[in-house]
Design a protein around this motif. Structure first.
Motif, mmCIF file in Angstrom:
data_model
loop_
_atom_site.group_PDB
_atom_site.id
_atom_site.type_symbol
_atom_site.label_atom_id
_atom_site.label_comp_id
_atom_site.label_asym_id
_atom_site.label_seq_id
_atom_site.Cartn_x
_atom_site.Cartn_y
_atom_site.Cartn_z
ATOM 1 N N ARG A 99 0.835 -1.212 0.000
ATOM 2 C CA ARG A 99 0.000 0.000 0.000
ATOM 3 C C ARG A 99 0.871 1.265 0.000
ATOM 4 N N GLY A 100 0.682 2.092 -1.015
ATOM 5 C CA GLY A 100 1.402 3.356 -1.088
ATOM 6 C C GLY A 100 2.739 3.290 -1.792
ATOM 7 N N ALA A 101 3.144 2.110 -2.267
ATOM 8 C CA ALA A 101 4.490 1.944 -2.817
ATOM 9 C C ALA A 101 4.498 1.942 -4.341
ATOM 10 N N GLY A 102 5.534 2.526 -4.901
ATOM 11 C CA GLY A 102 5.806 2.435 -6.330
ATOM 12 C C GLY A 102 4.655 2.876 -7.209
ATOM 13 N N LYS A 103 4.458 2.131 -8.299
ATOM 14 C CA LYS A 103 3.415 2.470 -9.259
ATOM 15 C C LYS A 103 2.020 2.246 -8.705
ATOM 16 N N GLY A 104 1.925 1.588 -7.560
ATOM 17 C CA GLY A 104 0.623 1.372 -6.940
ATOM 18 C C GLY A 104 0.169 2.522 -6.060
ATOM 19 N N ARG A 105 0.992 3.565 -5.908
ATOM 20 C CA ARG A 105 0.647 4.679 -5.028
ATOM 21 C C ARG A 105 -0.726 5.292 -5.333
ATOM 22 N N PRO A 106 -1.108 5.506 -6.628
ATOM 23 C CA PRO A 106 -2.400 6.158 -6.881
ATOM 24 C C PRO A 106 -3.615 5.282 -6.596
ATOM 25 N N LEU A 107 -3.406 3.991 -6.369
ATOM 26 C CA LEU A 107 -4.534 3.062 -6.298
ATOM 27 C C LEU A 107 -5.143 2.922 -4.910
ATOM 28 N N ALA A 108 -4.422 3.348 -3.873
ATOM 29 C CA ALA A 108 -4.941 3.178 -2.514
ATOM 30 C C ALA A 108 -4.409 4.275 -1.608
ATOM 31 N N SER A 109 -5.236 4.691 -0.679
ATOM 32 C CA SER A 109 -4.792 5.676 0.304
ATOM 33 C C SER A 109 -4.006 4.970 1.398
#
Length: 331
Positions: A99-109
């Motif tokens: 959660r919150g890391a790399g390219k996945g940052r925009p997908l979850a708070s």
């Protein structure tokens, strides 16, 4: 892929724990193959999603769930190199962005924590579907290993490897706070603060003010990690999220790879575990030298250092019910 041919010996000029730790940062990065991993998302129970990348091989021995450490992501050189080495050994790989890391940052708070089983439950479900009947194993780098160990108390893996992973979070936090580690801590804090500021849901005024005062990992955990994950304080978080105190619940064949000169995670916990008699299935491989997730040795290939090959060899031996010789230690 050749298994490690001998006990670990540091490669000149990368001598000492700090140079082993910093080698991937100080030298020119190798030309890794293009990242062609298949992006997959898992929906989180509280909303949002996590992003992972699937790197398949033909007729795999197992699927490896591969987790990065603090401040890392699925794109980091060390994690990608580990994944490539595992593929070369016959494993399919699922590289997860927490959660919150790399390219996945925009997908979850929010941001991840050492104990985040509620986030990992849908990931384990996805991984089991991808495994489709073959074994599912885990490999965690640094804090990623801590996270997987905690998850193993609730979810099942067929085997697990933790490299340079803190089992006692309070002890690790104190180690990072030593004056000799101020550069490391500054780098980690900077990355964690930036990840938090980029939260797609924004941050509260209280969090924004607290982030301006953060100077250490403990400060960050006190201000952000603990309250966001329901802990009363950083001390409470460290106690409840440290797998060391729950190892008697471990049922998964596991291995902890630890260097005696790791500047981040002190070797004292690994040394004590080696000396103690216990009934949980954890093997401790303590090397002379290697730094924090370094393990750069003679005969390394640009796409697989000694540590990467050691992890693949141990997993292979466990899955094939073959003995794993203690010649790979540095005793």
């Amino acid at each position: 892929m050749k298994i490690p041919p001998a006990p670990f010996r540091p490669r000149f000029p990368w001598l000492g724990g700090d140079l082993q730790t910093l080698r991937d940062t100080l030298r020119r990065p190798p030309r890794l193959p293009p990242d062609v991993g298949l992006p997959l998302t898992t929906v989180l129970p509280c909303g949002g999603a996590l992003l992972a990348f699937h790197d398949p091989v033909e007729t795999p021995l197992a699927l490896v769930l591969l987790l990065h450490g603090l401040g890392g992501s699925s794109d980091r050189e060390g994690l990608r190199r580990m994944g490539i080495a595992l593929q070369a050994a016959g494993f399919s790989v699922l590289r997860l962005n927490l959660r919150g890391a790399g390219k996945g940052r925009p997908l979850a708070s929010g941001t991840y924590a050492a104990l985040c089983n509620q986030d990992l439950e849908p990931v384990f479900q996805l991984a089991r579907q991808l495994a489709n009947g073959i074994p599912l194993v885990g490999v965690g780098i640094s804090l990623g290993g801590t996270i997987l160990l905690n998850a193993c108390f609730e979810f099942y893996l067929d085997a697990l490897v933790c490299t340079s992973s803190p089992l006692d979070l309070a002890l690790c936090s104190a180690s990072i706070e030593r004056p000799r580690n101020r550069i490391y801590q500054h780098w980690l804090v900077k990355r964690l603060v930036q990840q938090t500021l980029e939260d797609p849901a924004g941050i509260t005024a209280k969090e924004k003010h607290a982030l301006k005062q953060v100077r250490s990992i403990r400060d960050f955990d006190e201000a952000i990690t603990a309250p966001r994950w329901g802990f009363s304080s950083a001390a409470a978080y460290y106690k409840q999220a440290s797998p060391l105190y729950q190892l008697d619940r471990l049922k998964v064949p596991s291995m902890l790879l630890q260097a005696d000169d790791d500047p981040w995670v002190t070797a004292s916990t690994a040394e004590q575990l080696q000396l103690q008699k216990h009934n949980f299935p954890l093997e401790v491989l303590l090397t002379r030298g290697g730094g924090h997730n370094g393990f750069h040795s003679h005969g390394d290939h640009p796409l697989a250092c000694w540590g990467d090959r050691l992890v693949a060899a141990w997993l292979k031996a466990k899955l094939l019910n073959q003995p794993f010789s203690d010649r790979f230690t540095s005793n």
